[in-house]
Design a protein around this motif. Structure first.
Motif, short mmCIF file in Angstrom:
data_model
loop_
_atom_site.label_atom_id
_atom_site.label_comp_id
_atom_site.label_asym_id
_atom_site.label_seq_id
_atom_site.Cartn_x
_atom_site.Cartn_y
_atom_site.Cartn_z
N PHE A 74 0.73 -1.18 0.01
CA PHE A 74 0.04 0.14 -0.07
C PHE A 74 0.92 1.15 -0.12
CE2 PHE A 74 -2.51 -3.44 1.75
CZ PHE A 74 -3.61 -3.21 1.21
N GLU A 75 0.31 2.55 -0.63
CA GLU A 75 1.21 3.30 -0.79
C GLU A 75 -0.06 4.61 -0.71
OE1 GLU A 75 4.72 5.40 -3.82
OE2 GLU A 75 3.37 3.53 -4.40
N GLN A 76 0.63 5.82 -0.54
CA GLN A 76 -0.34 7.05 -0.34
C GLN A 76 0.71 8.19 -1.20
OE1 GLN A 76 -1.45 8.05 3.59
NE2 GLN A 76 -2.94 6.61 3.38
N VAL A 108 -4.64 16.86 -3.01
CA VAL A 108 -5.54 15.65 -3.05
C VAL A 108 -4.75 14.44 -2.69
CG1 VAL A 108 -7.01 14.11 -4.38
CG2 VAL A 108 -7.06 16.72 -4.90
N GLN A 109 -4.98 13.61 -1.88
CA GLN A 109 -4.61 12.35 -1.47
C GLN A 109 -4.91 11.30 -2.31
OE1 GLN A 109 -4.22 11.38 2.81
NE2 GLN A 109 -4.11 9.35 2.39
N ILE A 110 -4.01 10.42 -2.80
CA ILE A 110 -4.50 9.20 -3.48
C ILE A 110 -3.69 7.91 -3.00
CG2 ILE A 110 -4.45 8.23 -5.71
CD1 ILE A 110 -4.43 10.70 -7.18
N ASP A 111 -4.50 7.11 -2.70
CA ASP A 111 -4.10 5.86 -2.23
C ASP A 111 -4.05 4.82 -3.33
OD1 ASP A 111 -4.38 6.99 0.44
OD2 ASP A 111 -6.45 6.24 0.56
N TYR A 112 -2.75 4.04 -3.09
CA TYR A 112 -2.53 2.83 -4.13
C TYR A 112 -2.49 1.64 -3.38
CZ TYR A 112 -1.63 6.70 -7.41
OH TYR A 112 -1.61 7.85 -8.34
N CYS A 113 -2.63 0.44 -4.33
CA CYS A 113 -2.46 -0.91 -3.73
C CYS A 113 -1.90 -1.51 -4.87
CB CYS A 113 -3.95 -1.57 -3.27
SG CYS A 113 -3.66 -3.21 -2.84
N THR A 114 -0.85 -2.19 -4.62
CA THR A 114 0.09 -3.23 -5.62
C THR A 114 -0.22 -4.42 -5.47
OG1 THR A 114 1.34 -1.15 -6.20
CG2 THR A 114 2.05 -3.11 -6.94
N VAL A 115 -0.47 -5.50 -6.17
CA VAL A 115 -0.72 -6.98 -5.63
C VAL A 115 0.40 -7.49 -6.75
CG1 VAL A 115 -1.92 -9.10 -5.61
CG2 VAL A 115 -2.79 -6.90 -4.87
N ARG A 127 -2.59 -2.99 -10.30
CA ARG A 127 -2.47 -1.78 -9.22
C ARG A 127 -3.87 -1.22 -9.34
NH1 ARG A 127 1.84 3.22 -9.82
NH2 ARG A 127 1.75 4.02 -7.51
N ALA A 128 -4.45 -1.02 -8.09
CA ALA A 128 -5.69 -0.20 -7.80
C ALA A 128 -5.62 1.04 -7.10
CB ALA A 128 -6.72 -1.02 -7.41
N SER A 129 -5.94 2.00 -7.44
CA SER A 129 -6.21 3.46 -6.94
C SER A 129 -7.67 3.92 -6.43
CB SER A 129 -5.24 4.32 -7.73
OG SER A 129 -6.05 4.76 -8.74
N SER A 130 -7.49 4.69 -5.79
CA SER A 130 -8.73 5.61 -5.27
C SER A 130 -9.33 6.28 -6.26
CB SER A 130 -8.44 6.14 -3.93
OG SER A 130 -7.57 7.28 -4.00
N ARG A 131 -8.70 6.59 -7.40
CA ARG A 131 -9.18 7.42 -8.42
C ARG A 131 -10.11 6.70 -9.37
NH1 ARG A 131 -5.18 11.46 -10.97
NH2 ARG A 131 -7.34 12.41 -11.96
#
Length: 286
Positions: A74-76, A108-115, A127-131
């Protein structure tokens, strides 16, 4: 020596010719005794299962063993996006002299999830993001989450695929963003009065147009023949012009143009008779 059955070959086959040659071969003046060949057993040659010929067996595909593993990270990140106004254009700060300056931005803060999915022969990332509502792979291909779950179930298993998709969905928005209600700007009293006057004027114009159209349909115009201007005298000509100009303000009628085309014509030069020169006779002229 065991030979294949020649009945299984075509008559023009080289194998059939070799079998026939060996069968007729004689050694030391005596005909060789060749035992009858045994039929060729392909099942025993290739160690195949005994089955009746031309029988289709029901083949079942063995399930692919799930040998993959996955890990999530996870990354922000903080980014700056431009701010748009009610007209859709980007807002800009105004300088002291009134000219537009830099664009207005918001943080703006964007959250990322990399599997990362690891397989025996390689690995790939999702990869998925909050956008957005799609999952992006390493080739920049965007796919919905149910399609990604189907692919992961083949290499990770149903339970692990569900857990990996849950990690991707944890940073994604729950659904499409709802449209913000836009409040209309209140109108000033002068704008309300102007709009009301325009509506009333348009209603009056429409009503007059309907009345004119009804009058034209009720009393259609009778087509009139063109008058014989050549048979008119000068007094009749002038009187006709005056009546027509008064009757038709637009001039859509048979109006004679007396000023542009005068009836009396004065010849400035009398016509000359045409004369031709004498024919050439070859004599010298004085």
């Amino acid at each position: 020596m065991k030979l294949p059955d020649p009945r299984g070959f075509a008559r023009t086959s080289p194998s059939a010719a070799v079998c026939e040659h060996v069968e007729n071969f004689s050694s030391k003046g005596k005909r060789a005794t060749v035992a009858a060949p045994e039929p060729l057993d392909l099942a025993a040659l290739f160690d195949l299962r005994r089955s009746r010929p031309y029988v289709r067996t029901a083949a079942t595909r063995a399930p692919i063993p799930a040998q993959g593993k996955w890990s999530a990270a996870f990354e922000q990140k903080m980014i700056y996006l431009p701010v748009n106004g009610p007209d859709g254009r980007t807002k800009r700060r105004m300088r002291k002299d009134g000219s537009p300056g830099a664009e207005e931005t918001m943080r703006v803060q964007i959250d990322y999830c990399t599997v990362t999915v690891t397989l025996p022969r390689g690995a790939y990332t999702l990869r998925a993001s909050s956008r957005g509502l799609n999952v992006v792979d390493e080739y920049d291909r965007r796919r919905p989450l149910p399609m990604v779950r189907t692919d992961l179930a083949r290499v990770l298993g149903a339970d692990e695929a569900t857990n990996a998709c849950a990690a991707l969905a944890s940073v994604m928005p729950s659904g499409p963003r709802k449209a913000r209600p836009r409040q209309p700007r209140p109108l000033a009293p002068n704008e309300i009065a102007s709009a009301k006057g325009q509506r009333e004027a348009q209603a009056v114009a429409n009503r007059e147009m309907v009345e004119r159209r009804s009058a034209r349909k009720a009393a259609p115009k009778v087509p009139q023949d063109a008058p014989d201007f050549a048979a008119m005298t000068a007094e009749e000509f002038a009187k006709y012009n005056a009546e027509q100009c008064v009757a038709s303000a637009r001039g859509i009628s048979w109006v004679a143009l007396d000023d542009a085309f005068p009836r009396d014509v004065v010849r400035l030069h009398p016509p000359r008779e045409e004369s031709f020169p004498a024919p050439f006779t070859g004599e010298e002229l004085d």
